[in-house]
Design a protein around this motif. Structure first.
Motif, mmCIF file in Angstrom:
data_model
loop_
_atom_site.group_PDB
_atom_site.id
_atom_site.type_symbol
_atom_site.label_atom_id
_atom_site.label_comp_id
_atom_site.label_asym_id
_atom_site.label_seq_id
_atom_site.Cartn_x
_atom_site.Cartn_y
_atom_site.Cartn_z
ATOM 1 N N LEU A 41 108.773 -120.639 31.304
ATOM 2 C CA LEU A 41 108.384 -121.191 32.502
ATOM 3 C C LEU A 41 108.713 -120.371 33.720
ATOM 4 O O LEU A 41 109.858 -119.652 33.763
ATOM 5 C CB LEU A 41 109.168 -122.527 32.877
ATOM 6 N N ASN A 42 107.869 -120.348 34.937
ATOM 7 C CA ASN A 42 108.193 -119.572 36.186
ATOM 8 C C ASN A 42 108.439 -120.730 37.040
ATOM 9 O O ASN A 42 107.482 -121.221 37.783
ATOM 10 C CB ASN A 42 106.928 -118.658 36.398
ATOM 11 N N GLY A 43 109.542 -121.103 37.428
ATOM 12 C CA GLY A 43 109.664 -122.346 38.395
ATOM 13 C C GLY A 43 109.511 -121.639 39.574
ATOM 14 O O GLY A 43 109.064 -122.581 40.668
ATOM 15 N N GLU A 135 102.368 -134.258 44.653
ATOM 16 C CA GLU A 135 101.847 -134.904 43.615
ATOM 17 C C GLU A 135 101.005 -133.779 42.820
ATOM 18 O O GLU A 135 101.146 -133.723 41.596
ATOM 19 C CB GLU A 135 100.674 -135.995 43.686
ATOM 20 N N CYS A 136 100.371 -132.616 43.209
ATOM 21 C CA CYS A 136 99.684 -131.718 42.623
ATOM 22 C C CYS A 136 100.599 -130.618 41.983
ATOM 23 O O CYS A 136 100.569 -130.307 40.752
ATOM 24 C CB CYS A 136 98.702 -131.056 43.407
ATOM 25 N N ARG A 137 101.604 -130.462 42.783
ATOM 26 C CA ARG A 137 102.689 -129.729 42.220
ATOM 27 C C ARG A 137 103.360 -130.431 40.847
ATOM 28 O O ARG A 137 103.714 -129.728 39.813
ATOM 29 C CB ARG A 137 103.849 -129.105 43.191
ATOM 30 N N ALA A 138 103.615 -131.622 40.872
ATOM 31 C CA ALA A 138 104.351 -132.508 39.846
ATOM 32 C C ALA A 138 103.400 -132.322 38.602
ATOM 33 O O ALA A 138 103.872 -132.227 37.670
ATOM 34 C CB ALA A 138 104.507 -133.871 40.345
ATOM 35 N N MET A 139 101.911 -132.426 38.789
ATOM 36 C CA MET A 139 101.149 -132.544 37.660
ATOM 37 C C MET A 139 100.955 -131.513 37.260
ATOM 38 O O MET A 139 101.016 -131.289 35.880
ATOM 39 C CB MET A 139 99.867 -133.418 38.152
ATOM 40 N N ALA A 140 100.811 -130.366 38.029
ATOM 41 C CA ALA A 140 100.569 -129.071 37.408
ATOM 42 C C ALA A 140 101.742 -128.640 36.785
ATOM 43 O O ALA A 140 101.621 -128.023 35.509
ATOM 44 C CB ALA A 140 100.317 -127.916 38.685
ATOM 45 N N PHE A 141 103.100 -128.714 37.166
ATOM 46 C CA PHE A 141 104.138 -128.403 36.241
ATOM 47 C C PHE A 141 104.412 -129.166 35.019
ATOM 48 O O PHE A 141 104.813 -128.601 34.041
ATOM 49 C CB PHE A 141 105.397 -128.484 37.421
ATOM 50 N N ALA A 142 104.178 -130.484 35.181
ATOM 51 C CA ALA A 142 104.337 -131.108 33.783
ATOM 52 C C ALA A 142 103.171 -130.814 32.651
ATOM 53 O O ALA A 142 103.542 -130.738 31.639
ATOM 54 C CB ALA A 142 103.957 -132.787 34.235
ATOM 55 N N ALA A 143 101.938 -130.649 33.316
ATOM 56 C CA ALA A 143 100.892 -130.172 32.463
ATOM 57 C C ALA A 143 101.117 -128.677 31.767
ATOM 58 O O ALA A 143 101.083 -128.505 30.720
ATOM 59 C CB ALA A 143 99.624 -129.888 33.057
ATOM 60 N N GLN A 144 102.088 -127.625 32.613
ATOM 61 C CA GLN A 144 102.474 -126.468 32.343
ATOM 62 C C GLN A 144 103.431 -126.631 31.169
ATOM 63 O O GLN A 144 103.435 -125.955 30.119
ATOM 64 C CB GLN A 144 103.072 -125.385 33.263
ATOM 65 N N VAL A 145 104.585 -127.518 31.400
ATOM 66 C CA VAL A 145 105.732 -127.831 30.559
ATOM 67 C C VAL A 145 104.839 -128.140 29.058
ATOM 68 O O VAL A 145 105.282 -127.807 28.088
ATOM 69 C CB VAL A 145 106.613 -128.686 30.946
ATOM 70 N N SER A 152 98.645 -127.554 23.885
ATOM 71 C CA SER A 152 97.829 -128.334 24.717
ATOM 72 C C SER A 152 98.363 -129.153 25.794
ATOM 73 O O SER A 152 99.403 -129.400 26.088
ATOM 74 C CB SER A 152 96.884 -129.283 23.691
ATOM 75 N N PHE A 153 97.507 -129.498 26.544
ATOM 76 C CA PHE A 153 97.678 -130.479 27.714
ATOM 77 C C PHE A 153 96.960 -131.781 27.941
ATOM 78 O O PHE A 153 95.710 -131.543 27.617
ATOM 79 C CB PHE A 153 98.196 -129.850 29.109
ATOM 80 N N HIS A 170 98.161 -125.349 43.456
ATOM 81 C CA HIS A 170 98.463 -125.538 41.941
ATOM 82 C C HIS A 170 97.274 -125.680 40.910
ATOM 83 O O HIS A 170 96.116 -126.175 41.616
ATOM 84 C CB HIS A 170 99.228 -126.914 41.821
ATOM 85 N N LYS A 171 97.502 -125.163 39.901
ATOM 86 C CA LYS A 171 96.080 -125.115 39.010
ATOM 87 C C LYS A 171 96.694 -125.651 37.591
ATOM 88 O O LYS A 171 98.018 -125.709 37.291
ATOM 89 C CB LYS A 171 95.856 -123.687 38.540
ATOM 90 N N MET A 172 95.859 -126.229 36.865
ATOM 91 C CA MET A 172 96.096 -126.774 35.328
ATOM 92 C C MET A 172 96.290 -125.491 34.688
ATOM 93 O O MET A 172 95.481 -124.533 34.833
ATOM 94 C CB MET A 172 95.193 -127.951 35.164
#
Length: 173
Positions: A41-43, A135-145, A152-153, A170-172
């Motif tokens: 991960l790149n925080g 919200e976008c950061r939260a979803m993109a980060f969660a999907a990255q994890v 997969s995500f 942010h991107k998925m």
């Protein structure tokens, strides 16, 4: 009789919590996903302090550069659909009050959806806990994890579009 009670206790203590506790399962899965994904991960790309995120997830106490102090996370299992639980499966109350942030898990969290969606929700809400309301950061980060841990995500296209995340930085995965 004593042997029978020991066997019965062993069966219930091993089987029932795993089967009946979607919140515990989601928290355990979120921890496992984060531990697996953390080395890659790149925080900084998400402006998320990975140490604070890990501490919030693992210990429910973290020092947040975003909030500028040490904060305790309280996880509250809301028993009814009053207030924001009428609209959401989970939500975070920010900013911290008395050095605490509450993650409220609503009845829908446990009743609806898959274990994977519950895990993604925990990963998502923890971003709000340590890094604020984006919200976008939260979803993109969660999907990255999720992606780094499992390959997969979850597809959250409707959520992504509703929050206009396609126009964010942010991107998925």
């Amino acid at each position: 009789m004593r042997l029978w009670l020991s066997v019965l206790f062993a069966v219930f203590s091993c089987v029932v919590p795993t089967q009946a506790d979607p919140i515990g399962r989601a928290l355990d899965d979120a921890k496992a996903y984060f531990r697996s994904a953390a080395p890659a991960l790149n925080g900084a790309a998400f402006d998320i302090d990975l140490r604070a995120y890990s501490d919030a997830l693992e210990h429910r106490r973290f020092t947040s550069p975003y909030w500028g102090k040490t904060v305790e996370l309280i996880i509250f299992d809301q028993p009814d659909t009053s207030g924001l639980c009428g609209k959401f499966a989970a939500f975070v109350t920010t900013p911290p009050r008395d050095d605490t942030i509450t993650l409220t898990l609503c009845p829908q969290f446990s009743r609806q959806g898959s274990d994977g969606l519950r895990t993604l929700t925990i990963l998502h809400e923890l971003v709000h806990v340590v890094a604020g309301p984006d919200e976008c950061r939260a979803m993109a980060f969660a999907a990255q994890v999720e992606f780094l841990a499992s390959g997969s995500f979850s597809r959250v296209d409707a959520y992504w579009e509703a929050n206009k995340c396609q126009h964010s930085a942010h991107k998925m995965p």
